[in-house]
Design a protein around this motif. Structure first.
Motif, PDB file in Angstrom:
ATOM      1  N   ASP A 158      81.706 -70.340  20.984  1.00  0.00           N
ATOM      2  CA  ASP A 158      82.667 -69.810  20.024  1.00  0.00           C
ATOM      3  C   ASP A 158      82.271 -70.252  18.623  1.00  0.00           C
ATOM      4  O   ASP A 158      81.923 -71.425  18.420  1.00  0.00           O
ATOM      5  CB  ASP A 158      84.064 -70.334  20.365  1.00  0.00           C
ATOM      6  CG  ASP A 158      85.139 -69.522  19.676  1.00  0.00           C
ATOM      7  OD1 ASP A 158      84.931 -68.320  19.485  1.00  0.00           O
ATOM      8  OD2 ASP A 158      86.171 -70.099  19.314  1.00  0.00           O
ATOM      9  N   PRO A 160      84.074 -70.419  15.210  1.00  0.00           N
ATOM     10  CA  PRO A 160      85.389 -70.199  14.581  1.00  0.00           C
ATOM     11  C   PRO A 160      85.311 -69.529  13.211  1.00  0.00           C
ATOM     12  O   PRO A 160      86.249 -68.864  12.802  1.00  0.00           O
ATOM     13  CB  PRO A 160      85.959 -71.619  14.454  1.00  0.00           C
ATOM     14  CG  PRO A 160      85.197 -72.445  15.420  1.00  0.00           C
ATOM     15  CD  PRO A 160      83.854 -71.835  15.510  1.00  0.00           C
TER      16      PRO A 160
ATOM     17  N   GLU B 120      90.567 -74.111  24.038  1.00  0.00           N
ATOM     18  CA  GLU B 120      90.989 -72.889  23.347  1.00  0.00           C
ATOM     19  C   GLU B 120      91.823 -73.231  22.116  1.00  0.00           C
ATOM     20  O   GLU B 120      91.676 -72.614  21.064  1.00  0.00           O
ATOM     21  CB  GLU B 120      91.785 -72.002  24.306  1.00  0.00           C
ATOM     22  CG  GLU B 120      90.875 -71.220  25.249  1.00  0.00           C
ATOM     23  CD  GLU B 120      91.659 -70.456  26.303  1.00  0.00           C
ATOM     24  OE1 GLU B 120      92.899 -70.583  26.320  1.00  0.00           O
ATOM     25  OE2 GLU B 120      91.026 -69.758  27.106  1.00  0.00           O
ATOM     26  N   LEU B 121      92.694 -74.225  22.268  1.00  0.00           N
ATOM     27  CA  LEU B 121      93.522 -74.620  21.124  1.00  0.00           C
ATOM     28  C   LEU B 121      92.668 -75.216  20.006  1.00  0.00           C
ATOM     29  O   LEU B 121      92.898 -74.959  18.827  1.00  0.00           O
ATOM     30  CB  LEU B 121      94.587 -75.626  21.567  1.00  0.00           C
ATOM     31  CG  LEU B 121      95.704 -75.044  22.422  1.00  0.00           C
ATOM     32  CD1 LEU B 121      96.588 -76.152  22.972  1.00  0.00           C
ATOM     33  CD2 LEU B 121      96.541 -74.058  21.618  1.00  0.00           C
ATOM     34  N   SER B 123      89.582 -74.501  19.429  1.00  0.00           N
ATOM     35  CA  SER B 123      88.897 -73.369  18.795  1.00  0.00           C
ATOM     36  C   SER B 123      89.835 -72.626  17.857  1.00  0.00           C
ATOM     37  O   SER B 123      89.450 -72.200  16.765  1.00  0.00           O
ATOM     38  CB  SER B 123      88.368 -72.430  19.879  1.00  0.00           C
ATOM     39  OG  SER B 123      87.872 -71.261  19.321  1.00  0.00           O
ATOM     40  N   GLU B 124      91.061 -72.482  18.300  1.00  0.00           N
ATOM     41  CA  GLU B 124      92.053 -71.778  17.478  1.00  0.00           C
ATOM     42  C   GLU B 124      92.329 -72.543  16.184  1.00  0.00           C
ATOM     43  O   GLU B 124      92.440 -71.951  15.107  1.00  0.00           O
ATOM     44  CB  GLU B 124      93.344 -71.603  18.284  1.00  0.00           C
ATOM     45  CG  GLU B 124      94.401 -70.724  17.621  1.00  0.00           C
ATOM     46  CD  GLU B 124      93.952 -69.284  17.476  1.00  0.00           C
ATOM     47  OE1 GLU B 124      92.957 -68.898  18.096  1.00  0.00           O
ATOM     48  OE2 GLU B 124      94.602 -68.545  16.702  1.00  0.00           O
ATOM     49  N   ARG B 127      89.490 -72.011  13.953  1.00  0.00           N
ATOM     50  CA  ARG B 127      89.505 -70.661  13.384  1.00  0.00           C
ATOM     51  C   ARG B 127      90.548 -70.562  12.266  1.00  0.00           C
ATOM     52  O   ARG B 127      90.293 -69.991  11.208  1.00  0.00           O
ATOM     53  CB  ARG B 127      89.833 -69.655  14.498  1.00  0.00           C
ATOM     54  CG  ARG B 127      89.667 -68.202  14.099  1.00  0.00           C
ATOM     55  CD  ARG B 127      89.912 -67.296  15.296  1.00  0.00           C
ATOM     56  NE  ARG B 127      88.995 -67.583  16.392  1.00  0.00           N
ATOM     57  CZ  ARG B 127      87.734 -67.190  16.427  1.00  0.00           C
ATOM     58  NH1 ARG B 127      87.240 -66.470  15.453  1.00  0.00           N
ATOM     59  NH2 ARG B 127      86.961 -67.509  17.449  1.00  0.00           N
ATOM     60  N   LEU B 128      91.715 -71.139  12.524  1.00  0.00           N
ATOM     61  CA  LEU B 128      92.785 -71.045  11.524  1.00  0.00           C
ATOM     62  C   LEU B 128      92.464 -71.855  10.267  1.00  0.00           C
ATOM     63  O   LEU B 128      92.917 -71.514   9.175  1.00  0.00           O
ATOM     64  CB  LEU B 128      94.109 -71.523  12.121  1.00  0.00           C
ATOM     65  CG  LEU B 128      94.704 -70.622  13.193  1.00  0.00           C
ATOM     66  CD1 LEU B 128      95.916 -71.279  13.835  1.00  0.00           C
ATOM     67  CD2 LEU B 128      95.080 -69.264  12.607  1.00  0.00           C
TER      68      LEU B 128
END
Lengths: 652, 186
Positions: A158, A160, B120-121, B123-124, B127-128
């Protein structure tokens, strides 16, 4: 009596029948247990036994501030055990799976077919899709409940920041037991990032669950090492956005920019932007692009002049105040060397030759101080002809002619950056050396690796070497300050800081090997604060509408350097000098009519619309000139004199 | 007169003699002398026509056969009971282990889910908090990059007291420099 005999006969028959029956059973048992026992036991065990490789998570790539740039996230992937899919049901499987997975049913039909492994055993595992499943798709597959079709959790890469620093980070591809680096740092540091897969062996029941107390081995997977880059993601984003906006506004083919710490060699940002084309509007390069900052070479043009002058000064051949009678045009073998702006015979010192970016003056210095071998040695001394060693894949070492191929023109043209080629990284290295007191600095983009056992390990870099003396470097920096204050690059000035730098505008070579008129590679490279350098940067624009480095690349430099200096908490230059350069540069820019800003947002659309309007007017004017009866009603005749490609006046 | 020796009973195996004149076991056992070998000496004088007695046999009291049988039955019963208990324990242990194993499976699955959710969190979060997303979000909220700014520089040594006048002077200088810069923006 007869009755008794009949009963005995039946008993005998029954006895025989049972004997035969048990005999058959016994024979079968012997066959199963003795003759085929081992084989059947093996088959049974093979059916129950699961020997799975546990994929190892790939290491994370961080920026210098610990932000995630690339990390592994476990995701669900769908696979099939083809041996469990009966051939007559394949089409039905494909028909049901196609809408869920979004894959063509014909492709699925092929993938569902039975196959054998290289060892000759039935294939038990095949991915139906390499794209991670969404939660909804997983639920839909559960509902379908097709025997032999299941999901497996595996790490997925991934990013980001999406395309942030994509050509640096590179990409990975999915292989049988994990991910493999395909490009960029993912490829170069694949061994570091890749972990050691684990293994688990167990017996499973028909539901796929592990049967307790059955034979079992479990070797846990070992996660790969992490990488800590020198990149600052905030600065990287700023550089990419500024570069994209300028590439869009200048309708350039592409742009490249690098920002580096002059003392440590840490590359803080490295960006490539593509201009608008059939694939879309101007945009940052993605992971499939090569990292053009180190893979593409260009003729550096005037940015090369400091090599000539610094080497000449270091050889005590010239001094900053050495005076030359510089004509606007000078014979060079069977050709001519001329300055970009027309001028008569000028009495310029070395300092002015640099600030005015005089090709003729630089060629005169080169001819006075070097022969072909000397010029070649000077270029190599500054790192041309060899890779920078920044640690990125496919780095080019540039193109240098052998001295015996300079002929009558090579010495002069090489002195101002023609007849040779270098990567943007190599050109920036030259200025980093000057900014670092004449000592070269090994650039690097990976600062450290981190593993569970040994913790953080800083990567060693090659020690620098003294390329030119410190006084020479200081004198060169002083000249380069003049380039920004009063020379060809007022647009590179940064409020609050003093900037040293040099413009470069090199004509591109056409398919016929001749230089094209008005088709340039424009660049600006410099450092700040000029007298106590911390950061250096280069901006290269390929075929900008504005043509010149001083008006197209320098504003990008100023904007990203302003951001970088603040980001790195660099104390502004003392008020006694910085405003002087800023004021002087502003006055010159106003005088030349340079806007000196990078347009953003709607400004870009307005600029493009204005340029298109002017181009249309120019076409109409040209047509009207060719045909006096044509009325250029739609165009403004006052704009007809503007060039089609750009409106900025030549400044170098 | 009763001759006790005439009341000897045969042993359990039907023999009436004894072997080697050994003493028998137990409190009730009687010791007999070996039978005399000369009939003349042993025959009574008052009954000359009476036939000679057969040689006297040495007998033992046989052990009670029922006594050993009860012990064996007891031991067998204990053995069976122990076996049953052992089997029960083994089966019960297996059942428990099987249950624990499935529980372990379930916990492992939970662990995997938690790890996946954590990744996942993370990564989130990345991203944020990525700069591009923050810029986009800021622009969506109507923010624009700062176009005007100034610098405040400390004028004294680190250990010098902060002087209000010096701060004001620095700010004034900076403001003037900023205004001048604005006026001369290229």
């Amino acid at each position: 009596m007869r009755l008794v005999e009949s009963g005995r006969a039946r008993i005998t028959a029954l006895l025989v029948a049972f004997t035969l029956l048990f005999g058959v059973v016994a024979v079968r048992l012997v066959h199963l247990q003795v003759l085929s026992g081992d084989e059947l036991a093996r088959d049974a065990l093979e059916q129950r036994l699961v020997d799975r490789t546990i994929p190892a998570a790939r290491g994370t790539i961080f920026d210098r501030n610990g932000r995630d740039l690339a990390l592994d996230v476990p995701r669900e992937f769908v696979f099939v055990d083809p041996s469990m899919v009966r051939d007559e049901y394949r089409s039905e499987y494909a028909r049901r799976l196609a809408p869920v997975l979004g894959i063509d049913a014909i492709d699925l039909y092929e993938d569902l077919g039975a196959a054998t492994t290289p060892a000759g055993k039935p294939l038990r595992f095949r991915y139906l899709s390499r794209t991670p499943l969404t939660d909804r798709q997983v639920r839909q597959l559960d509902v379908l409940g097709l025997p032999g079709v299941a999901t497996v959790t595996e790490p997925d890469r991934d990013y980001p920041g999406d395309d942030l620093a994509a050509p640096i980070l590179g990409a990975v591809q999915r292989e049988q037991y994990g991910l493999k680096g395909l490009a960029g740092l993912e490829k170069v540091y694949d061994d570091e990032l890749t972990g050691t897969p684990g293994r688990v062996v167990y017996e499973r029941d028909r539901e796929g669950r592990e049967i307790p107390h059955t034979r079992r081995e479990r070797t846990p997977a070992v996660r790969g090492n992490d990488l800590i880059l020198t990149i600052d993601s905030s600065l990287q984003n700023q550089v990419e956005q500024t570069l994209v906006d300028q590439v869009a506004a200048q309708q350039a083919r592409r742009g490249i920019a690098i920002v580096i710490d002059v003392h440590t060699g840490d590359v803080l940002a490295m960006a490539t932007a593509h201009g608008a084309d059939a694939d879309g509007p101007a945009r940052p390069a993605d992971a499939e692009d090569r990292n053009r900052a180190v893979t593409d070479v260009f003729e550096p043009g005037s940015t090369n002049k400091i090599i000539t002058v610094a080497s000449a000064m270091d050889a005590a051949c010239v001094a900053p105040e050495s005076v030359f009678d510089v004509p606007g045009r000078m014979a060079n073998g069977d050709a001519f060397v001329s300055d970009d702006h027309v001028h008569g015979l000028e009495r310029w010192n070395t300092r002015t030759i640099i600030s005015e970016s005089s090709n003729v003056g630089t060629a005169m210095i080169a001819k006075q101080c070097f022969d072909a071998s000397g010029m070649d040695a000077a270029l190599r001394n500054f790192g041309y002809g060899s890779t920078s060693g920044v640690g990125l894949p496919d780095e080019e070492d540039g193109i240098l002619k052998p001295p015996d191929e300079y002929y009558s023109t090579g010495l002069a043209t090489a002195s101002f950056g023609y007849g040779m080629a270098a990567t943007p990284m190599q050109v920036l290295d030259v200025y980093t050396t000057i900014a670092n007191g004449g000592r070269s600095v090994q650039p690097r983009i990976v600062r450290a690796t981190v593993d569970d056992e040994r913790g953080r390990r800083e990567l060693e870099i090659a020690p620098g070497r003294q390329v030119v003396t410190e006084p020479t470097a200081t004198a060169m920096a002083d000249m380069l300050i003049g380039v920004v204050a009063t020379g060809t690059a007022p647009c590179a000035s940064v409020r609050g800081y003093e900037v040293a730098g040099k413009t470069g505008t090199a004509r591109k070579v056409g398919a016929d090997g001749r230089y094209l008129e008005g088709v340039n590679v424009a660049s600006f490279v410099g450092f700040a604060p000029a007298r106590a350098p911390r950061l250096a940067a280069i901006v290269v624009l390929d075929e900008p509408a504005g043509r010149y480095g001083g008006t197209t690349a320098a504003p990008v430099f100023a904007e990203i350097m302003q951001f970088a200096l603040r980001q790195e908490r660099v104390v502004p230059t003392a008020a006694s000098t910085a405003p002087a350069q800023w004021d002087a540069a502003a006055a010159i820019a106003r005088e030349r009519g340079n806007d000196c800003s990078v347009p953003h947002g709607d400004e870009i659309d307005q600029i493009l619309a204005d340029r298109a309007e002017r181009a249309r007017a120019a076409e109409l004017a040209a047509a009207a000139a060719a045909d006096p009866e044509l009325d250029p009603a739609d165009g403004d005749p006052s704009n007809a004199a503007d060039t089609v490609a750009g409106t900025d006046p030549p400044d170098e | 007169m009763t001759d006790l020796r005439a009341e000897r009973r045969p042993t359990i195996d039907g023999r009436t003699g004894v072997r080697g004149g050994a003493m028998t076991r137990g409190a009730a056992a009687l010791a007999f002398a070996p039978a005399p070998t000369d009939p003349a000496q042993s025959a009574p004088a008052t009954f000359p026509d009476r036939p000679a007695r057969p040689p006297r046999r040495h007998l033992d009291v046989a052990p009670n056969p029922h006594r050993g049988s009860r012990l064996a039955r007891f031991l067998v019963a204990v053995g069976i009971a122990a076996t049953v208990v052992c089997l029960f324990v083994i089966v019960a242990a297996n059942v428990v282990m099987a249950q624990q194993s499935y529980e372990l499976d379930r916990v492992r699955a939970q662990q995997q889910d938690a790890q996946r959710s954590n990744a996942e969190l993370r990564s989130e979060v990345a991203r944020l908090s990525s700069p591009s997303r923050i810029v986009t979000e800021a622009e969506r909220l109507g923010m624009i990059p700062a176009t005007d700014f100034g610098f405040v520089q400390s004028t004294g040594a680190h250990d010098a007291p902060v002087n209000g006048d010096a701060v004001a002077e620095t700010l004034r200088d900076t403001a003037e420099a900023t205004r001048a810069a604005d006026d001369s923006t290229p």
